[in-house]
Structure formats: structure tokens, C-alpha cells
Design an enzyme around this catalytic site. Sequence first.
Site, PDB file in Angstrom:
ATOM      1  N   ARG A   1      11.073   4.007   3.601  1.00 27.81           N
ATOM      2  CA  ARG A   1      10.762   2.981   4.572  1.00 27.81           C
ATOM      3  C   ARG A   1      11.629   2.395   5.129  1.00 27.81           C
ATOM      4  O   ARG A   1      12.497   1.830   4.099  1.00 27.81           O
ATOM      5  CB  ARG A   1       9.453   2.001   4.115  1.00 27.81           C
ATOM      6  CG  ARG A   1       9.226   0.827   4.842  1.00 27.81           C
ATOM      7  CD  ARG A   1       8.158   0.028   4.821  1.00 27.81           C
ATOM      8  NE  ARG A   1       6.869   0.961   5.063  1.00 27.81           N
ATOM      9  CZ  ARG A   1       5.640   0.237   5.061  1.00 27.81           C
ATOM     10  NH1 ARG A   1       5.512  -1.016   4.677  1.00 27.81           N
ATOM     11  NH2 ARG A   1       4.533   1.112   5.352  1.00 27.81           N
TER      12      ARG A   1
ATOM     13  N   ARG B   1       0.742  -1.306  -0.031  1.00 27.02           N
ATOM     14  CA  ARG B   1       0.038   0.088  -0.040  1.00 27.02           C
ATOM     15  C   ARG B   1       0.818   1.341  -0.297  1.00 27.02           C
ATOM     16  O   ARG B   1       0.736   2.223  -0.738  1.00 27.02           O
ATOM     17  CB  ARG B   1      -1.066   0.036   1.140  1.00 27.02           C
ATOM     18  CG  ARG B   1      -2.306  -0.590   0.978  1.00 27.02           C
ATOM     19  CD  ARG B   1      -2.571  -1.247   2.283  1.00 27.02           C
ATOM     20  NE  ARG B   1      -1.695  -1.955   2.786  1.00 27.02           N
ATOM     21  CZ  ARG B   1      -1.695  -3.330   2.246  1.00 27.02           C
ATOM     22  NH1 ARG B   1      -2.786  -3.680   1.557  1.00 27.02           N
ATOM     23  NH2 ARG B   1      -0.843  -4.321   2.653  1.00 27.02           N
ATOM     24  N   THR B   2       1.661   1.349   1.097  1.00 26.05           N
ATOM     25  CA  THR B   2       2.475   2.588   1.139  1.00 26.05           C
ATOM     26  C   THR B   2       3.229   3.046  -0.103  1.00 26.05           C
ATOM     27  O   THR B   2       3.117   4.187  -0.737  1.00 26.05           O
ATOM     28  CB  THR B   2       3.290   2.524   2.399  1.00 26.05           C
ATOM     29  OG1 THR B   2       2.522   2.066   3.444  1.00 26.05           O
ATOM     30  CG2 THR B   2       3.779   4.172   2.882  1.00 26.05           C
TER      31      THR B   2
ATOM     32  N   HIS C   1       4.273   5.919  11.594  1.00 22.32           N
ATOM     33  CA  HIS C   1       3.865   5.699  10.171  1.00 22.32           C
ATOM     34  C   HIS C   1       3.078   6.937  10.158  1.00 22.32           C
ATOM     35  O   HIS C   1       1.759   6.493  10.027  1.00 22.32           O
ATOM     36  CB  HIS C   1       3.138   4.429  10.229  1.00 22.32           C
ATOM     37  CG  HIS C   1       3.171   4.001   8.638  1.00 22.32           C
ATOM     38  ND1 HIS C   1       3.313   4.890   7.698  1.00 22.32           N
ATOM     39  CD2 HIS C   1       2.852   2.828   8.299  1.00 22.32           C
ATOM     40  CE1 HIS C   1       2.704   4.154   6.574  1.00 22.32           C
ATOM     41  NE2 HIS C   1       2.543   2.965   6.945  1.00 22.32           N
TER      42      HIS C   1
ATOM     43  N   LYS D   1      25.527  -3.097  -0.292  1.00 21.03           N
ATOM     44  CA  LYS D   1      27.183  -2.911  -0.085  1.00 21.03           C
ATOM     45  C   LYS D   1      27.628  -2.045   1.177  1.00 21.03           C
ATOM     46  O   LYS D   1      28.869  -1.786   1.076  1.00 21.03           O
ATOM     47  CB  LYS D   1      27.459  -2.196  -1.585  1.00 21.03           C
ATOM     48  CG  LYS D   1      27.175  -2.775  -2.651  1.00 21.03           C
ATOM     49  CD  LYS D   1      27.311  -1.904  -4.040  1.00 21.03           C
ATOM     50  CE  LYS D   1      26.611  -2.425  -5.088  1.00 21.03           C
ATOM     51  NZ  LYS D   1      26.492  -1.034  -6.087  1.00 21.03           N
TER      52      LYS D   1
HETATM   53  N1   CP Z   1      -0.464  -0.072   5.714  1.00 15.35           N
HETATM   54  C1   CP Z   1       0.727  -0.122   5.349  1.00 15.35           C
HETATM   55  O1   CP Z   1       1.701   0.387   5.680  1.00 15.35           O
HETATM   56  O2   CP Z   1       0.751  -1.225   4.337  1.00 15.35           O
HETATM   57  P1   CP Z   1       2.108  -1.518   3.502  1.00 15.35           P
HETATM   58  O3   CP Z   1       3.116  -2.272   4.429  1.00 15.35           O
HETATM   59  O4   CP Z   1       1.768  -2.600   2.324  1.00 15.35           O
HETATM   60  O5   CP Z   1       2.709  -0.367   2.834  1.00 15.35           O
END
Ligand code: CP
Length: 311
Positions: free
Chosen positions: A101, A51-52, A129, A80
Site C-alpha cells: 500500500r 483491514r487490508t 484497490h 532514509k
Molecule cells: N477497506 C480498506 O482498505 O480498509 P483499510 O484502509 O483499513 O485497509
Amino acid sequence: MRHMIDPLDFSVQEVENVLDLADSIAADPSRYREVCRYKKLATLFYEPSTRTRLSFEAAMLNLGGSVLGFSSADSSSASKGESIADTIRVISCYADICAIRHPKEGAPLRASMYSRIPVINAGDGGHQHPTQTLTDLLTIRRRLGRLQDFTIGLCGDLKFGRTVHSLIKSLSRYSGIRFILISPEELRVPDYVIREVLDANAIPYEEVTSLEDVMPQLDILYMTRVQKERFFNEEDYVRLKDTYILTEDKMKLAKEKMAVLHPLPRVNEITLPVDNDPRAAYFEQVQNGVYVRMALIMTLLGLADGGKETK
Ligand code: CP
């Protein structure tokens, strides 16, 4: 230059502006399809995501911009030994904005210190998040028509669930919010969140283990997955993973207008028949995630003003 590393990096008014802009985008997406022409978004994902990452990429493409990036540390020079500080200096030469991320808590913050472009925290370890929280806030506001005066139950892995930590932090700024924290003993909200957010702001909360007992009180139920990837041993994960499973029978205990949210991915914690219940809002959240990320990208690039675009 602004970054979005922590849910409190934006004031309540600024969050409202982003949500207002997201609503305007949802009402007429075609008005925004050229706003980011010639702009580039880099997605630096050192951890898996569906999603993100894809909603950030869809958001930038919807705005007429372009995307580049990597979807695992293995396919980048992190494998590396390159540091996040060097990586972001390099990415600053290629893109206008980036979403990161990373499994290490604080990595996006560190990146922001060396960056020449806005950095968005797309999830750092079990910490925060913030863009999921913007998605959650937009969904709550659309469902309830407000961001104050409600009882929210957060259920599942409240220890490692970064979406939970960010949502608690963000909602702590609105009046009349009461939290019911539903988890096994081992997966309770970390002490620092209780102390620095809930206690420090005198926010009412209770910690319970039974979902059924509190269900009738809830305006929002926020279900979460047990975060397998953060466990030190498989045995504990297997023992805890199915502690809470939301079923049609349990939904009968809930208010008629309660909304069920889940940041997804779902494993077993919501059974498939619940998807057909009008109170299930988790796929709406996914759609809202695109609108809110479009609004955030515009805001961080200085292309939005007070919730209204300045094309
Ligand atoms: N909600 C969320 O962070 O989903 P993903 O881990 O798929 O990005």
C-alpha cells in the site's frame, strides 16, 4: 509470474475462479491450513490500514504461512530515501509474495517491474484497490447470487475513493450493470474513469446529488467515506464530509433485498442503528476479505487451479 496491480489484471474467468475458491475456503477453512506452509508474505504498508494489512496477514497465517513487513513508511528505510525499486529487490530476497500500500499512484506497478515475487496492490493513492474489489464482488455474488443485471449506487467521495474506481472498472465487464453515481459536484468520479471505462464500454450511468431520490431503484448501495487524507485543505473536507449520512429512515426507501456495502473505515456516513438492518453487508465484506485474499495468495503462488486447490 503474475501480479495483481489493477482489477483488470485477471480475466473474468480468473476472477470467478478466485471467488469460487474463496467460497470453498469459507465452507471449510480447515482444509487449507497447510497450503502455504514455509511460504512468506511481506506486507509493505506506506499508508495506514486496519483491514487490508491485517486481513492479508490473517489470510497467510490461515494458510499455514508466515508474515513479515512494516506498517508505516517511517519504520522502513523509505524514511532514509530508499526507492520502491530498491525496496522490492530486497524484499524479493525475504518473501515469496508481497502486498504493497502506497500513497503514490502507480507505486505498486513500479515495484512489480523490479520484483522477483508476485506483487499485490493493496491500495495506491486515490487510484485503485483491486483486492477490496474482489472482496466487494464476493459479497455481491453471495448476496444477490450473480454479478450481472443490477443497479448499483456509489455514494460519497467518488473522486478520491480508490475502491470506487476499481469496482467500476471491474463491474464494467459484466452485462446489465447500471451505475448511479451519487456525490457532491466536487467529488464526482474522475473524468478518466467516465471516459475510459463507462463511455468506452457504453455502460449506462447517471450522476446525481440526492441519495433519497434514487434509493428505491438500487439493488446495491455502496457507501464511502470522504477521504480526508487526500484533501488539500481542511475547510473543504469539513464542508463535504457529512453530505451523505445513511439512516434508518433512508433505509425505509430502499428495496427489501438491497445490500449496503462499505469498504470501511466508516466515519459518520452510516449511522449505528443501520448495522442491525439485515441489508447491512459491510461486516460480511470484512470476513469475505480474508477468504478472498487467501484465494488470491494461493492463486498467485500457483497453488490453486481453476478455483480448486491443488494441495
Ligand atoms: N477497506 C480498506 O482498505 O480498509 P483499510 O484502509 O483499513 O485497509
